[in-house]
Motif scaffolding. Structure first.
Motif, PDB file in Angstrom:
ATOM      1  N   ARG A 126      38.858  36.784  34.555  1.00 47.16           N
ATOM      2  CA  ARG A 126      39.504  37.180  35.538  1.00 47.16           C
ATOM      3  C   ARG A 126      40.798  36.376  35.447  1.00 47.16           C
ATOM      4  O   ARG A 126      40.847  34.923  35.402  1.00 47.16           O
ATOM      5  CB  ARG A 126      38.655  36.862  36.825  1.00 47.16           C
ATOM      6  CG  ARG A 126      39.510  37.452  38.040  1.00 47.16           C
ATOM      7  CD  ARG A 126      38.775  36.973  39.371  1.00 47.16           C
ATOM      8  NE  ARG A 126      37.467  37.200  39.498  1.00 47.16           N
ATOM      9  CZ  ARG A 126      37.051  38.218  40.481  1.00 47.16           C
ATOM     10  NH1 ARG A 126      37.886  38.894  40.789  1.00 47.16           N
ATOM     11  NH2 ARG A 126      35.646  38.397  40.507  1.00 47.16           N
ATOM     12  N   SER A 127      41.895  37.135  35.731  1.00 49.23           N
ATOM     13  CA  SER A 127      43.154  36.558  35.638  1.00 49.23           C
ATOM     14  C   SER A 127      44.237  37.570  36.460  1.00 49.23           C
ATOM     15  O   SER A 127      44.456  38.510  35.907  1.00 49.23           O
ATOM     16  CB  SER A 127      43.719  36.322  34.153  1.00 49.23           C
ATOM     17  OG  SER A 127      45.173  36.056  33.986  1.00 49.23           O
ATOM     18  N   GLY A 128      44.930  36.996  37.437  1.00 48.99           N
ATOM     19  CA  GLY A 128      45.732  37.831  38.261  1.00 48.99           C
ATOM     20  C   GLY A 128      45.121  39.212  38.476  1.00 48.99           C
ATOM     21  O   GLY A 128      43.709  39.013  39.195  1.00 48.99           O
ATOM     22  N   GLY A 129      45.544  40.376  38.071  1.00 45.56           N
ATOM     23  CA  GLY A 129      44.936  41.518  38.711  1.00 45.56           C
ATOM     24  C   GLY A 129      44.215  42.145  37.845  1.00 45.56           C
ATOM     25  O   GLY A 129      43.882  43.460  37.689  1.00 45.56           O
ATOM     26  N   CYS A 130      43.583  41.541  36.686  1.00 44.51           N
ATOM     27  CA  CYS A 130      42.862  41.668  35.417  1.00 44.51           C
ATOM     28  C   CYS A 130      41.445  41.169  35.365  1.00 44.51           C
ATOM     29  O   CYS A 130      41.441  39.763  35.923  1.00 44.51           O
ATOM     30  CB  CYS A 130      43.560  41.376  34.107  1.00 44.51           C
ATOM     31  SG  CYS A 130      45.393  41.918  34.037  1.00 44.51           S
ATOM     32  N   LEU A 154      41.044  43.324  43.788  1.00 46.15           N
ATOM     33  CA  LEU A 154      42.149  42.840  42.907  1.00 46.15           C
ATOM     34  C   LEU A 154      43.324  43.747  43.278  1.00 46.15           C
ATOM     35  O   LEU A 154      44.404  43.061  43.491  1.00 46.15           O
ATOM     36  CB  LEU A 154      41.849  42.769  41.451  1.00 46.15           C
ATOM     37  CG  LEU A 154      41.023  41.837  40.796  1.00 46.15           C
ATOM     38  CD1 LEU A 154      40.625  42.205  39.459  1.00 46.15           C
ATOM     39  CD2 LEU A 154      41.398  40.459  41.149  1.00 46.15           C
ATOM     40  N   GLU A 157      44.669  42.695  46.578  1.00 46.18           N
ATOM     41  CA  GLU A 157      45.363  41.142  46.540  1.00 46.18           C
ATOM     42  C   GLU A 157      46.636  41.483  45.990  1.00 46.18           C
ATOM     43  O   GLU A 157      47.864  41.094  46.173  1.00 46.18           O
ATOM     44  CB  GLU A 157      44.717  40.265  45.746  1.00 46.18           C
ATOM     45  CG  GLU A 157      45.426  38.947  45.797  1.00 46.18           C
ATOM     46  CD  GLU A 157      44.835  37.984  44.923  1.00 46.18           C
ATOM     47  OE1 GLU A 157      45.023  36.748  44.699  1.00 46.18           O
ATOM     48  OE2 GLU A 157      43.490  38.160  44.627  1.00 46.18           O
ATOM     49  N   HIS A 158      46.571  42.153  44.736  1.00 46.02           N
ATOM     50  CA  HIS A 158      47.884  42.345  43.916  1.00 46.02           C
ATOM     51  C   HIS A 158      48.647  43.948  43.908  1.00 46.02           C
ATOM     52  O   HIS A 158      49.621  43.838  43.272  1.00 46.02           O
ATOM     53  CB  HIS A 158      47.475  42.004  42.353  1.00 46.02           C
ATOM     54  CG  HIS A 158      47.008  40.688  42.387  1.00 46.02           C
ATOM     55  ND1 HIS A 158      47.709  39.526  41.990  1.00 46.02           N
ATOM     56  CD2 HIS A 158      45.765  40.210  42.028  1.00 46.02           C
ATOM     57  CE1 HIS A 158      46.713  38.551  41.923  1.00 46.02           C
ATOM     58  NE2 HIS A 158      45.580  39.127  41.855  1.00 46.02           N
ATOM     59  N   ALA A 161      45.291  46.783  39.906  1.00 43.58           N
ATOM     60  CA  ALA A 161      44.277  46.147  39.094  1.00 43.58           C
ATOM     61  C   ALA A 161      43.871  46.994  37.892  1.00 43.58           C
ATOM     62  O   ALA A 161      43.823  48.325  37.837  1.00 43.58           O
ATOM     63  CB  ALA A 161      43.412  46.084  40.090  1.00 43.58           C
ATOM     64  N   ARG A 334      52.248  50.182  48.274  1.00 45.23           N
ATOM     65  CA  ARG A 334      53.377  49.107  47.761  1.00 45.23           C
ATOM     66  C   ARG A 334      54.455  49.632  47.041  1.00 45.23           C
ATOM     67  O   ARG A 334      55.483  48.867  46.885  1.00 45.23           O
ATOM     68  CB  ARG A 334      52.542  48.250  46.702  1.00 45.23           C
ATOM     69  CG  ARG A 334      51.087  47.613  47.267  1.00 45.23           C
ATOM     70  CD  ARG A 334      51.284  46.271  47.958  1.00 45.23           C
ATOM     71  NE  ARG A 334      50.177  45.831  48.005  1.00 45.23           N
ATOM     72  CZ  ARG A 334      49.769  44.669  47.617  1.00 45.23           C
ATOM     73  NH1 ARG A 334      50.698  43.821  47.116  1.00 45.23           N
ATOM     74  NH2 ARG A 334      48.684  43.969  48.043  1.00 45.23           N
TER      75      ARG A 334
END
Length: 416
Positions: A126-130, A154, A157-158, A161, A334
């Motif tokens: 898991r890293s950021g939106g990935c 994700l 949040e971002h 994803a 967004r």
């Protein structure tokens, strides 16, 4: 003589104009009639359905029945309910290739120890939106549910994803997973690789899967729902044609020598499908390219088996399939808070064009409305296979299936 020639030429021109005016509507009528008949289109699997050749069941009844059979075959109650929902989702949308037709293959894989019906997938990166999900050779639906739930979290949040999966299995209709995003007001994309079944442009052997991709987007009171294989048809349509005893339309696939073929068994077991577009002369290389695009997204990116190295989807295979999936979720607000209204206007504009223009998802929504009102429609041969599965595990069948003769059940092309 010259005057006569001019008159003759004039008559020819007039006749040509008249023919040019009259022929297009006539051709449209002929094509419409052919499409309605459905025998030589990609909708041929829906052709010939009548009260005498089909069975209708309420979706809730079919869900409960399939879940009971899956539990008897070794699934947990939770996993069985999910797989059943994925299968009936497809049938309710008029996509029998990915509906109950798949049930015997799933169960045969479990019985053979090729798929772990109780395995728990896990998020391993898991890293950021990935994120990356390892399916641990469990049911494809169970792996995909975790992956899409992770992607939704994700995206909350971002805004965007991307989640990929490895060590998975067949995940059903791609649209089931994209709809999870659509129901949240998000854009959802779903991809999977599959066992090689398509012959690449210029090639002689199967090396690419049907590799579908799916894109669902929300509109104000509407939605755009694209769900398609990168082959002319998904292999499931060929399976259904074989199960119901019909010849496959020309242009779907080839035999072991690369020639056009109408035998479902020959295409599935020895030949292969055409990429979307067909032969090279009709731009099949575009479908081939799209198939590789999906392979890269799902398998190269995740660490799953790739292209020609993916095992055949057969119970005679040695070991796990290690399929890969990819899920993308986008929060359109967004980017543009008016996205849904703009998309609805665009869809309305397209449907309002001259002729009978539909947009992706319209036919499936019509089937869903019919299924909700009248029950899901199954080919009698498919329903008979379900009854045979129930008999194998001593599961009671719904009243709608009691009249069917299990001796007429036709085994899956993947049983050997």
């Amino acid at each position: 003589m010259e005057s006569s020639s001019r008159r003759g030429a004039g008559l020819l021109v007039a006749a040509g104009v008249a023919l040019g005016v009259a022929l297009p509507p006539l051709l449209r009528k002929v094509r419409a009639a052919a499409a309605k008949k459905g025998e030589n289109t990609t909708h041929a699997v829906r052709g010939g359905l009548s009260a005498a050749t089909s069975v209708r069941l309420a979706q809730s009844t079919l869900d409960a029945f399939l879940a009971a059979v899956l539990v008897a075959a070794g699934c947990s109650a939770e996993n069985a309910a999910l797989v059943a929902a994925v299968l009936t989702f497809a049938d309710a949308r008029g996509i029998p290739s990915h509906g109950c037709n798949r049930a015997d293959t799933y169960i045969n894989e479990i019985a053979a120890g090729l798929v772990d019906a109780k395995a728990a997938p896990a998020v391993v990166e898991r890293s950021g939106g990935c994120a990356v999900v390892d399916g641990n050779n469990g049911l494809g639906a169970v792996t995909s549910k975790l992956a899409m739930e992770t992607a939704l979290q994700l995206a909350d949040e971002h805004g965007v994803a991307v989640v990929v999966c490895k060590s998975s299995n067949h995940y059903g209709a791609a649209g089931f997973w994209a709809k999870m995003a659509l129901d949240r007001g998000y854009i959802g994309m779903s991809y999977t690789n599959t066992s090689p079944i398509a012959v690449p442009t210029g090639g002689k052997t199967r090396a690419v899967g049907t590799n579908p991709f799916c894109f669902f987007a929300p509109a104000a009171d509407d939605s755009y729902q694209l769900d398609m294989a990168t082959t002319v048809v998904p292999i499931g349509k060929v399976e259904v044609m074989d199960r119901i005893g019909k010849a496959v339309p020309l242009g779907w696939g080839v035999d072991r020598n690369g020639a056009d073929c109408t035998s479902g068994k020959e295409i599935c077991k020895f030949g292969g499908l055409y990429p979307l577009g067909g032969a090279e002369e009709t731009a099949g290389y575009k479908g081939y390219g799209l198939g590789m695009f999906v392979e890269i997204m799902c398998a190269v990116l995740s660490g799953a088996d790739v292209g020609p190295d993916v095992k055949s989807w057969s119970v005679a295979r040695d070991g796990a399939l290690n399929y890969g999936h990819a899920f993308v979720v986008i929060d359109p607000k967004r980017f543009n808070p008016g996205f849904e209204g703009r998309l609805e206007a665009y869809l309305d504009r397209m449907r309002g064009l001259p002729g009978d223009v539909k947009v992706a998802g319209d036919p499936e929504k019509e089937f869903e409305r019919d299924a909700a009102e009248n029950g899901i429609i199954l080919h009698e041969d498919v329903a008979t296979t379900l009854k045979s599965l129930a008999a194998r595990y001593d599961v009671a069948v719904p009243p709608e299936l009691e009249k069917l003769d299990v001796l007429k059940a036709k085994k899956s092309l993947y049983e050997d």
